[in-house]
Design an enzyme around this catalytic site. Structure first.
Site, PDB file in Angstrom:
ATOM      1  N   ASN A   9     135.600 -12.934  67.847  1.00  0.00           N
ATOM      2  CA  ASN A   9     136.531 -14.615  67.779  1.00  0.00           C
ATOM      3  C   ASN A   9     137.428 -14.049  67.867  1.00  0.00           C
ATOM      4  O   ASN A   9     138.282 -12.984  67.719  1.00  0.00           O
ATOM      5  CB  ASN A   9     137.414 -14.074  66.267  1.00  0.00           C
ATOM      6  CG  ASN A   9     138.447 -14.947  66.428  1.00  0.00           C
ATOM      7  OD1 ASN A   9     138.930 -15.385  67.481  1.00  0.00           O
ATOM      8  ND2 ASN A   9     139.285 -15.107  64.776  1.00  0.00           N
ATOM      9  N   TRP A  10     137.511 -13.871  69.830  1.00  0.00           N
ATOM     10  CA  TRP A  10     138.904 -13.107  70.648  1.00  0.00           C
ATOM     11  C   TRP A  10     139.673 -13.876  71.032  1.00  0.00           C
ATOM     12  O   TRP A  10     141.340 -13.686  71.177  1.00  0.00           O
ATOM     13  CB  TRP A  10     138.094 -13.898  71.933  1.00  0.00           C
ATOM     14  CG  TRP A  10     136.985 -12.972  72.718  1.00  0.00           C
ATOM     15  CD1 TRP A  10     136.192 -12.279  71.629  1.00  0.00           C
ATOM     16  CD2 TRP A  10     135.904 -13.372  73.630  1.00  0.00           C
ATOM     17  NE1 TRP A  10     135.625 -11.427  72.093  1.00  0.00           N
ATOM     18  CE2 TRP A  10     134.670 -12.060  73.664  1.00  0.00           C
ATOM     19  CE3 TRP A  10     135.841 -14.049  74.720  1.00  0.00           C
ATOM     20  CZ2 TRP A  10     133.996 -12.297  74.683  1.00  0.00           C
ATOM     21  CZ3 TRP A  10     134.684 -14.260  75.729  1.00  0.00           C
ATOM     22  CH2 TRP A  10     133.688 -13.091  75.435  1.00  0.00           C
ATOM     23  N   LYS A  11     139.770 -14.982  69.168  1.00  0.00           N
ATOM     24  CA  LYS A  11     141.099 -15.162  69.728  1.00  0.00           C
ATOM     25  C   LYS A  11     142.373 -15.977  70.475  1.00  0.00           C
ATOM     26  O   LYS A  11     141.521 -16.618  71.792  1.00  0.00           O
ATOM     27  CB  LYS A  11     142.757 -14.334  68.544  1.00  0.00           C
ATOM     28  CG  LYS A  11     141.563 -13.490  67.768  1.00  0.00           C
ATOM     29  CD  LYS A  11     142.371 -13.182  66.819  1.00  0.00           C
ATOM     30  CE  LYS A  11     141.541 -12.136  65.190  1.00  0.00           C
ATOM     31  NZ  LYS A  11     142.618 -11.879  64.137  1.00  0.00           N
ATOM     32  N   HIS A  96     141.000 -20.135  60.146  1.00  0.00           N
ATOM     33  CA  HIS A  96     141.680 -18.499  59.563  1.00  0.00           C
ATOM     34  C   HIS A  96     142.849 -18.215  59.772  1.00  0.00           C
ATOM     35  O   HIS A  96     144.344 -19.747  59.634  1.00  0.00           O
ATOM     36  CB  HIS A  96     141.654 -18.268  61.610  1.00  0.00           C
ATOM     37  CG  HIS A  96     141.583 -17.364  61.416  1.00  0.00           C
ATOM     38  ND1 HIS A  96     142.368 -16.082  62.164  1.00  0.00           N
ATOM     39  CD2 HIS A  96     140.784 -15.807  61.926  1.00  0.00           C
ATOM     40  CE1 HIS A  96     141.976 -15.357  61.621  1.00  0.00           C
ATOM     41  NE2 HIS A  96     140.708 -15.294  61.642  1.00  0.00           N
ATOM     42  N   GLU A 169     137.703 -13.514  54.206  1.00  0.00           N
ATOM     43  CA  GLU A 169     138.901 -12.737  55.037  1.00  0.00           C
ATOM     44  C   GLU A 169     140.559 -12.265  54.822  1.00  0.00           C
ATOM     45  O   GLU A 169     141.222 -12.951  54.276  1.00  0.00           O
ATOM     46  CB  GLU A 169     139.155 -13.068  55.971  1.00  0.00           C
ATOM     47  CG  GLU A 169     138.202 -13.379  57.488  1.00  0.00           C
ATOM     48  CD  GLU A 169     139.176 -13.536  59.258  1.00  0.00           C
ATOM     49  OE1 GLU A 169     137.961 -12.592  59.712  1.00  0.00           O
ATOM     50  OE2 GLU A 169     138.995 -13.885  59.525  1.00  0.00           O
ATOM     51  N   GLY A 175     143.183  -7.064  61.901  1.00  0.00           N
ATOM     52  CA  GLY A 175     143.983  -6.679  62.501  1.00  0.00           C
ATOM     53  C   GLY A 175     144.914  -5.200  61.389  1.00  0.00           C
ATOM     54  O   GLY A 175     145.502  -4.341  62.295  1.00  0.00           O
ATOM     55  N   SER A 212     139.106  -5.948  59.785  1.00  0.00           N
ATOM     56  CA  SER A 212     138.795  -4.951  61.027  1.00  0.00           C
ATOM     57  C   SER A 212     137.487  -3.964  60.310  1.00  0.00           C
ATOM     58  O   SER A 212     137.221  -2.634  60.560  1.00  0.00           O
ATOM     59  CB  SER A 212     139.961  -3.793  59.680  1.00  0.00           C
ATOM     60  OG  SER A 212     141.430  -3.814  60.318  1.00  0.00           O
ATOM     61  N   GLY A 233     136.853  -9.389  64.598  1.00  0.00           N
ATOM     62  CA  GLY A 233     138.017  -9.829  66.132  1.00  0.00           C
ATOM     63  C   GLY A 233     138.649  -8.742  67.281  1.00  0.00           C
ATOM     64  O   GLY A 233     137.939  -9.002  68.069  1.00  0.00           O
TER      65      GLY A 233
HETATM   66  P1  PGA Z   1     139.920  -7.928  63.752  1.00  0.00           P
HETATM   67  O1  PGA Z   1     139.802  -9.740  63.352  1.00  0.00           O
HETATM   68  O2  PGA Z   1     138.390  -7.681  63.417  1.00  0.00           O
HETATM   69  O3  PGA Z   1     140.176  -8.044  65.057  1.00  0.00           O
HETATM   70  O4  PGA Z   1     140.501  -7.285  61.951  1.00  0.00           O
HETATM   71  C1  PGA Z   1     139.538 -10.210  62.021  1.00  0.00           C
HETATM   72  C2  PGA Z   1     139.626 -12.088  62.158  1.00  0.00           C
HETATM   73  O5  PGA Z   1     140.749 -12.280  62.085  1.00  0.00           O
HETATM   74  O6  PGA Z   1     138.597 -12.723  62.488  1.00  0.00           O
END
Ligand code: PGA
Length: 247
Positions: A9-11, A96, A169, A175, A212, A233
């Site tokens: 997920n590159w956001k 999300h 999640e 994050g 994470s 992420g």
């Molecule tokens: P993260 O994000 O791996 O940076 O914690 C995961 C997500 O939001 O899907």
């Protein structure tokens, strides 16, 4: 070996040029990785089409990070599930926590999106998870039940032949570098699977984990029996990190 799905997920982290460079520079390595490990890349809307073109003839699948809760019509600035299907997406993330937080998406709206994804034959990756406060107050299961209800109602009325992914999640793990214990994750993901299969028997529902995930914790998380994939992420923005997580 279980059938494990890795979703990058590159956001909004990789702007158009960077996203395309990443795919062009790592195309063959990515393709090799995806031959033996199911891998999905979810770039931002504008990067979807060129990336899908670039990855043609490889096993890498491409997904969107969101879709509209409406069918095509007068909804300025939105992107329909139908369009995503037409450009060649295979998956779409919905619900999300960042969309729930910044765009005030409700459980009902997310259920509408789910319905449109199923009708357009896109595989949904449905994110659910509790806030830190809810976790501390031991309210995880009631919160997840609330989030699940409208979604399961949709799944009860529309049949779908491919697996449907629920990404657990915990908001406090996204994050933050903080990962719930394996015992906790095992309990919650097993419970989620049971909730889904008892309410919608016969549907192929898979529970994945996000929050994470990194090269150091991936092996231990993969060992949890009820987890069938990762939503990754920040670690997915770096090819070497992604590779270490996947392989
Ligand atoms: P993260 O994000 O791996 O940076 O914690 C995961 C997500 O939001 O899907």
């Amino acid at each position: 070996m279980k059938d494990f799905l890795y979703i990058a997920n590159w956001k909004m982290a990789k702007p158009f040029t960077q996203a395309l460079h990443f795919v062009k520079n790592n195309k063959f390595k990515l393709a090799k990785l995806a031959q033996s490990h199911k891998t999905v890349i979810c770039p931002s809307f504008v990067s979807l089409y060129p990336i899908i073109q670039e990855l043609q003839n490889t096993s890498i699948k491409v997904g969107a990070q969101n879709c509209s809760a409406f069918a095509p019509g007068a909804y300025t600035g939105q992107v329909s599930a139908k369009s995503l299907k037409e450009v060649g997406c295979s998956y779409c993330i919905i619900g999300h926590s960042e969309r729930r937080q910044y765009n005030h998406e409700t459980n009902e709206e997310i259920a509408q999106k789910l319905e449109l994804l199923l009708k357009n034959e896109l595989q949904p990756i449905i994110c659910i998870g509790e806030s830190e406060q809810a976790f501390k107050n031991k309210k995880t299961k009631p919160i997840l039940t609330e989030q699940l209800q409208p979604l399961l109602q949709i799944l009860q009325k529309i049949s779908f032949k491919k697996p449907i992914y629920f990404a657990y999640e915990p908001v406090w793990a996204i994050g933050s570098g903080i990962i719930p214990s394996n015992d906790y994750l095992s309990e919650i993901t097993r419970w989620l699977g049971q909730q889904c299969t008892t309410q919608v028997p016969g549907l192929d529902i898979r529970i994945i984990y996000g929050g994470s995930v990194n090269p150091n914790n991936a092996a231990s998380l993969k060992a949890i029996e009820s987890i069938n994939g990762f939503l990754i992420g920040s670690a997915s923005l770096d090819f070497q990190k992604l590779k270490k997580i996947v392989s």
